[in-house]
Design an enzyme around this catalytic site. Sequence first.
Site, PDB file in Angstrom:
ATOM      1  N   ARG A 182     -14.456  25.675-116.946  1.00 47.24           N
ATOM      2  CA  ARG A 182     -14.227  24.280-117.343  1.00 47.24           C
ATOM      3  C   ARG A 182     -15.517  23.494-117.589  1.00 47.24           C
ATOM      4  NH1 ARG A 182     -11.631  21.518-111.863  1.00 47.24           N
ATOM      5  NH2 ARG A 182     -13.560  21.495-110.660  1.00 47.24           N
ATOM      6  N   ARG A 214     -19.998  21.318-113.811  1.00 47.57           N
ATOM      7  CA  ARG A 214     -20.324  20.969-112.427  1.00 47.57           C
ATOM      8  C   ARG A 214     -21.104  22.084-111.750  1.00 47.57           C
ATOM      9  NH1 ARG A 214     -14.797  18.835-109.858  1.00 47.57           N
ATOM     10  NH2 ARG A 214     -15.663  20.044-108.141  1.00 47.57           N
ATOM     11  N   ARG A 264     -14.462  26.796-101.710  1.00 42.55           N
ATOM     12  CA  ARG A 264     -13.583  25.622-101.851  1.00 42.55           C
ATOM     13  C   ARG A 264     -12.118  26.003-101.629  1.00 42.55           C
ATOM     14  NH1 ARG A 264     -15.889  24.038-107.484  1.00 42.55           N
ATOM     15  NH2 ARG A 264     -14.040  22.736-107.661  1.00 42.55           N
TER      16      ARG A 264
HETATM   17  P1  ADP Z   1     -12.072  20.179-106.498  1.00 39.42           P
HETATM   18  O1  ADP Z   1     -10.758  19.599-106.125  1.00 39.42           O
HETATM   19  O2  ADP Z   1     -12.093  20.724-107.895  1.00 39.42           O
HETATM   20  O3  ADP Z   1     -12.634  21.138-105.486  1.00 39.42           O
HETATM   21  P2  ADP Z   1     -13.440  17.614-106.071  1.00 39.42           P
HETATM   22  O4  ADP Z   1     -14.126  16.994-107.216  1.00 39.42           O
HETATM   23  O5  ADP Z   1     -12.235  16.966-105.535  1.00 39.42           O
HETATM   24  O6  ADP Z   1     -13.179  19.087-106.569  1.00 39.42           O
HETATM   25  O7  ADP Z   1     -14.467  17.796-104.855  1.00 39.42           O
HETATM   26  C1  ADP Z   1     -15.739  18.386-105.021  1.00 39.42           C
HETATM   27  C2  ADP Z   1     -16.453  18.484-103.673  1.00 39.42           C
HETATM   28  O8  ADP Z   1     -16.649  17.157-103.126  1.00 39.42           O
HETATM   29  C3  ADP Z   1     -15.683  19.225-102.572  1.00 39.42           C
HETATM   30  O9  ADP Z   1     -15.877  20.617-102.653  1.00 39.42           O
HETATM   31  C4  ADP Z   1     -16.278  18.583-101.302  1.00 39.42           C
HETATM   32  O10 ADP Z   1     -17.545  19.099-101.020  1.00 39.42           O
HETATM   33  C5  ADP Z   1     -16.445  17.137-101.715  1.00 39.42           C
HETATM   34  N1  ADP Z   1     -15.237  16.333-101.418  1.00 39.42           N
HETATM   35  C6  ADP Z   1     -14.446  15.706-102.331  1.00 39.42           C
HETATM   36  N2  ADP Z   1     -13.438  15.056-101.726  1.00 39.42           N
HETATM   37  C7  ADP Z   1     -13.585  15.268-100.390  1.00 39.42           C
HETATM   38  C8  ADP Z   1     -12.855  14.879 -99.230  1.00 39.42           C
HETATM   39  N3  ADP Z   1     -11.735  14.126 -99.326  1.00 39.42           N
HETATM   40  N4  ADP Z   1     -13.307  15.286 -98.014  1.00 39.42           N
HETATM   41  C9  ADP Z   1     -14.411  16.032 -97.900  1.00 39.42           C
HETATM   42  N5  ADP Z   1     -15.148  16.444 -98.945  1.00 39.42           N
HETATM   43  C10 ADP Z   1     -14.745  16.070-100.187  1.00 39.42           C
END
Ligand code: ADP
Length: 215
Positions: free
Chosen positions: A127, A161, A172
């Site tokens: 992506r 990203r 993740r």
């Molecule tokens: P995705 O859902 O594709 O993994 P996000 O953009 O939601 O990606 O999140 C990217 C990163 O940001 C996560 O892997 C984490 O490190 C951090 N992150 C995002 N939202 C949270 C959350 N609610 N709590 C803890 N870490 C978060």
Amino acid sequence: MNIILLGPPGAGKGTQAQRLVERRGMRQLSTGDMLRAAVKAGTPVGLEAKAVMERGELVSDEIVSRLIDAELTAMGADTGAIFDGYPRTEAQAQALDEILAAHGRKLDYVIELDVNEDALVERITGRFTCANCGEGYNDDYKRPAQLGVCDRCGSTEFKRRPDDNEQTVRTRMAEYRAKTAPILPIYEARGIVHQINGMAEIDQVTQAIETILAG
Ligand code: ADP
Ligand code: ZN
């Protein structure tokens, strides 16, 4: 209306949230986007979060809950909220209940995007987004109609990203299974969880969400 989009990384939460923003004038509250903005701006939160995010681990519950609270404070009371990527732990789910109550809001729906995890790794590592308008694309599923030009705004700048590499994606996924999936029962007990097939075409997923919200 206040809804949570729940599902593993790459399930399509961000794509669907954007569509709800366009169609319904709701607001997308993505902690991932907020954290990436903080990293880019070099704020104290960003400095703390950067390495954690690059490893695919979770940022502290306090930080993300504070970001969500600030965002709700800045929003009009009657603008609907779509929580995307939050809550991700039981502590965050509890914090969200308190934050919503403090803002006079209540949770209406939790929509779980059901997906096949093997397909997700491919989705995520392929992506990229338009650097100008944020439109999402994928090497395999959704290339711009004209190579190198954004369909939506005509920009020729795209970005990927740093955490969308295979190893970080696996971490993740593991974080999702260990810490995020266990919050579902909290919402199931309230009878507000709706599951939809996140492997369907993007438009079909949107339609399924609209059907739930219309009910
Ligand atoms: P995705 O859902 O594709 O993994 P996000 O953009 O939601 O990606 O999140 C990217 C990163 O940001 C996560 O892997 C984490 O490190 C951090 N992150 C995002 N939202 C949270 C959350 N609610 N709590 C803890 N870490 C978060
Ligand atoms: Zn664009």
